[in-house]
Design an enzyme around this catalytic site. Structure first.
Site, PDB file in Angstrom:
ATOM      1  N   ASP A   1       1.027  -8.467   3.207  1.00 38.20           N
ATOM      2  CA  ASP A   1      -0.306  -8.568   3.793  1.00 38.20           C
ATOM      3  C   ASP A   1      -1.067  -9.598   2.968  1.00 38.20           C
ATOM      4  OD1 ASP A   1      -2.915  -8.294   4.610  1.00 38.20           O
ATOM      5  OD2 ASP A   1      -3.152  -6.252   3.854  1.00 38.20           O
TER       6      ASP A   1
ATOM      7  N   GLU B   1       0.833  -1.212   0.000  1.00 42.68           N
ATOM      8  CA  GLU B   1       0.000   0.000   0.000  1.00 42.68           C
ATOM      9  C   GLU B   1       0.866   1.261   0.000  1.00 42.68           C
ATOM     10  OE1 GLU B   1      -3.444   0.449   2.415  1.00 42.68           O
ATOM     11  OE2 GLU B   1      -4.036  -1.651   2.251  1.00 42.68           O
TER      12      GLU B   1
ATOM     13  N   ASN C   1      -3.880 -10.947   3.873  1.00 44.02           N
ATOM     14  CA  ASN C   1      -5.310 -10.790   4.120  1.00 44.02           C
ATOM     15  C   ASN C   1      -5.952 -12.107   4.562  1.00 44.02           C
ATOM     16  OD1 ASN C   1      -7.442  -9.013   4.333  1.00 44.02           O
ATOM     17  ND2 ASN C   1      -8.158  -9.317   2.255  1.00 44.02           N
TER      18      ASN C   1
END
Length: 543
Positions: A429, A331, A431
């Site tokens: 990440d 991100e 998730n």
């Protein structure tokens, strides 16, 4: 399924294969700060022209002490213009300034403006019919004489085109130009000087307080405005200095942050067969800055602490303090990479690569210590674009649920795949909590056809598919209770997976405890800049 998949590939003896696609933002040559001031030396004129360009820029500082004149002039002219026309424009602009002094210095003014403005090449006056394009080819021994003042003309010297300081200046956190764009400049060789000024001081005296691209304000700077002076340089030359002042004063920082405690375990860089890895979802500004995020996702976080100018100071202090050899970020806004992470960390001997996810403005970045690793190659792929790969096509053909296929193809999940005999790290990440199939697949190498995740969503049930592969992975940081912490969800989503037959874990940097995380309700907060917690571990090659 997982959201962000970062694959970092290494070989022993300091060789790095990082497969990633780089995105670039074109340089725009203009000032974007409210108050940058270029400081030109008397007797120097700077000419800038790129091959093939139709125009050229010309600048100089004209000083005439007896008339109290000290003025910088900037011109942009066409290369097809005659020298006479170019000099007439200079004469018109300079004379206009001098004539304003006629009331006080009438005789001196009249005497000055009688004199000529000429261009000389090798001390021979240049013919006025000569095209500017001709003189641009070689400016050696080219001089401009304005009345009694001689200017040595220098072409394409180092120059800073864009420079700003951030709107948030925090005591105890690294400060650097918010934006810094230049031409013909080696930033590592350039000179940076920091100054402070008491806003209540009528004399406006600027005190020199530090040197270098990075400056960390201390307690004595609180309440002061700052100024940065930069003299751009390259291996051969120096260009005109430029300075910019902060719009706001230095403020007290948030105090001790959880990562300050973690930094006690990472005071020194590693050597030999050992290396340190950090993985961090830094929460893209494109997500944190929306009204929805402020009002619904993170209403407990003060609005100023969601601003990227505030958060990026915490992010950089945290990353720098880990002294990592490899930094894997998710991100990452493209502007934050271009203006903050890449230019700042590059001064600390980190090389980097960056790519966005499809059309998104955020993506993945890898930084590595170039003193210990060498980049061999890089590439990047979005997983949904590779359903025809030989090893994937067989599995894809077994999936009959069209809703599953459509959802998969729409995912922005990004991956890097190795093509050499390397030691693989998968950082990011994912998730997925440890109870999900992703963690079992990574650590046990197998997902059977009847695994619960295949039918966790009845509309997207998958039948007759099992997954397996032969790389033996383990999670370097185990399964922390939290790597994502918000009131809506708290759990472990982030991992550093390593090949356990090639690497071993020497140290896991302790995570923040429950009390530290709950103190501000959730993340992000004034002391932690993302809704995720960074992972950091020391690894060592076994052989």
């Amino acid at each position: 399924m997982f959201n962000i998949f970062m694959n970092h590939c290494f070989t022993r003896k300091s060789q790095l294969t990082s497969l990633i696609k780089i995105s670039r933002v074109n340089l725009q040559i203009r000032y974007k700060s409210a108050n940058p001031k270029m400081v030109l030396n008397s007797g120097e004129a700077f000419l800038y022209h790129e091959n093939g360009a139709e125009t050229f820029d010309f600048m100089f500082r004209f000083e005439y002490p007896t008339l109290n004149v000290n003025r910088q002039f900037n011109f942009s002219r066409n290369i097809s213009e005659r020298v006479d026309a170019f000099l007439n424009r200079i004469n018109c602009n300079v004379t206009k300034i001098i004539i304003r002094k006629r009331k006080k210095y009438s005789e001196e003014v009249d005497e000055v403006i009688k004199k000529n403005i000429c261009l000389y090449k090798n001390d021979i006056k240049v013919n006025g019919d000569t095209l500017c394009e001709t003189i641009l080819e070689d400016v050696n021994n080219l001089k401009l004489v304005i009345f009694d003042t001689t200017f040595v003309i220098k072409k394409n010297m180092p120059i800073v085109n864009v420079i700003t300081l951030p709107s948030s200046l925090l005591c105890g956190f690294p400060l650097y130009p918010n934006k810094f764009e230049s031409l013909y400049t080696n930033k590592k060789l350039s000179i940076f000087k920091w100054y402070k000024n008491d806003i209540n001081d009528p004399k406006k005296i600027w005190l020199h307080i530090g040197d270098g691209y990075l400056y960390t304000p201390n307690a004595s700077d609180i309440g002061y405005r700052l100024k940065l002076n930069c003299t751009p340089q390259n291996e051969r030359e120096s260009g005109p200095s430029i300075e910019v002042e902060s719009k706001k004063v230095v403020e007290a920082g948030p105090g001790n942050c959880p990562f300050d405690t973690r930094h006690m375990f990472t005071k020194f860089k590693l050597t030999g067969k050992s290396f340190r890895v950090t993985s961090y979802n830094i929460l893209a500004n494109v997500y944190a800055s929306t009204s929805y995020s402020k009002e619904n996702l993170f209403p407990y976080c003060p609005e100023y602490a969601l601003e990227i100018d505030y958060r990026k100071q915490l992010i950089l202090k945290e990353l720098i303090g880990f002294n990592s050899d490899i930094i894997c970020l998710q991100e990452v806004d493209n502007k934050i990479y271009d203006n903050d992470l890449m230019p700042t960390l590059s001064l600390l001997q980190y090389k980097s690569m960056f790519n966005t996810k499809n059309e998104s403005s955020e993506g993945l970045a890898i930084f590595f210590n170039e003193e210990r690793f060498e980049q061999l190659s890089f590439d990047c792929t979005v997983i949904g674009h590779n359903t025809e790969m030989p090893k994937f096509a067989l599995i894809w053909s077994k999936i009959q649920n069209e809703k599953v296929k459509k959802r998969f193809l729409q995912r922005n999940t990004t991956a890097q795949h190795p093509q050499s005999n390397v030691s693989i790290l998968l950082c990011g990440d994912f998730n997925s909590v440890p109870e999900c199939g992703i963690y079992q697949l990574m650590t046990e190498n197998y997902i059977p056809e009847n695994y619960k995740d295949w039918s966790s969503n009845l509309e997207e049930t998958v039948k007759g598919v099992s997954l397996t592969y032969n790389v033996r992975f383990a999670s370097a940081c185990g399964t922390p209770i939290y790597t994502n912490y918000t009131p809506e969800f708290s759990g472990c989503l982030d991992y550093i997976f390593y090949e356990k037959n090639k690497l071993e874990v020497e140290q896991v940097i302790p995570m923040p405890n429950d009390e530290e995380l709950a103190l501000y309700v959730g993340l992000p907060s004034i002391v932690l800049p993302s809704d995720h917690i960074s992972l950091c571990a020391d690894l060592k090659w076994i052989t």
